[in-house]
Design an enzyme around this catalytic site. Structure first.
Site, PDB file in Angstrom:
ATOM      1  N   GLU A  61      73.712  14.411 -19.839  1.00 23.11           N
ATOM      2  CA  GLU A  61      74.309  13.955 -18.437  1.00 23.11           C
ATOM      3  C   GLU A  61      74.042  15.336 -17.652  1.00 23.11           C
ATOM      4  O   GLU A  61      73.520  15.397 -16.649  1.00 23.11           O
ATOM      5  CB  GLU A  61      75.723  13.827 -18.516  1.00 23.11           C
ATOM      6  CG  GLU A  61      76.157  12.709 -19.301  1.00 23.11           C
ATOM      7  CD  GLU A  61      76.631  13.242 -20.939  1.00 23.11           C
ATOM      8  OE1 GLU A  61      75.734  13.816 -21.406  1.00 23.11           O
ATOM      9  OE2 GLU A  61      77.621  12.765 -21.321  1.00 23.11           O
ATOM     10  N   CYS A 104      80.581  18.020 -18.938  1.00 22.75           N
ATOM     11  CA  CYS A 104      80.132  16.846 -18.212  1.00 22.75           C
ATOM     12  C   CYS A 104      80.896  16.014 -17.473  1.00 22.75           C
ATOM     13  O   CYS A 104      80.475  15.776 -16.160  1.00 22.75           O
ATOM     14  CB  CYS A 104      79.151  16.023 -19.491  1.00 22.75           C
ATOM     15  SG  CYS A 104      77.640  16.881 -20.070  1.00 22.75           S
TER      16      CYS A 104
HETATM   17 ZN   LIG Z   1      78.269  17.060 -22.111  1.00 17.43          ZN
END
Ligand SMILES: [Zn+2]
Length: 154
Positions: A61, A104
């Protein structure tokens, strides 16, 4: 949510799974792919990138979001799909859904806030396993409630 995907969600999960195939994960043997969709339909992929130092590992990500930002799209994200699983798993066994790590989630939250300030809707987060139909769709407020954000700095 399990069962049938919406067509758009499935298409983005397929893109995440394509990225997953390029994961460099010789240490964890856990491959992750991400696919970000912008408001103009552009799709940007990322996959995890590990390192012998372990601590330098980069998430799928984070890689995708960094590339999106490099192309000026950080405030224009419509959705992100994440797919992953053990590289040595039996493909005939069920595949557990992968959700973003805490770091993330923070990155997605920032992108959502920047986009919202420019009139974007909330980012749709579609989480899936390496294969199969099971998936869940989240908002970032569900995945990261009461988060630290830009407003905390003012
Ligand atoms: Zn991550």
């Amino acid at each position: 949510m399990s069962g049938d995907y919406s067509g758009l969600d499935l298409a983005l999960v397929i893109e995440a799974r394509k990225a997953m195939a390029n994961a460099y994960a010789p240490y964890s043997r856990f491959a992750v792919g991400a696919a970000v969709e912008l408001d103009n339909g552009t799709i940007v992929r990322g996959c995890n990138l590990e390192n012998a130092s372990y601590g330098l590992a980069l998430c799928a990500e984070a890689g995708a979001l960094s590339t999106v930002n490099a192309h000026g799209g950080f405030a224009r994200i419509r959705a992100i799909a994440i797919a992953g699983g053990p590289m040595d798993a039996d493909p005939n066994m069920p595949s557990a859904i992968v959700t973003p790590c805490g770091r993330c989630r923070q990155l997605i939250r920032e992108a959502r806030d920047v986009g919202r300030d420019r009139g974007q809707a909330d980012i749709r987060i579609i989480c899936a396993g390496a294969h199969g139909q099971d998936h869940r769709v989240y908002s970032i407020d569900t995945l990261l409630p009461d988060a630290f954000g830009p407003a905390n700095l003012t």
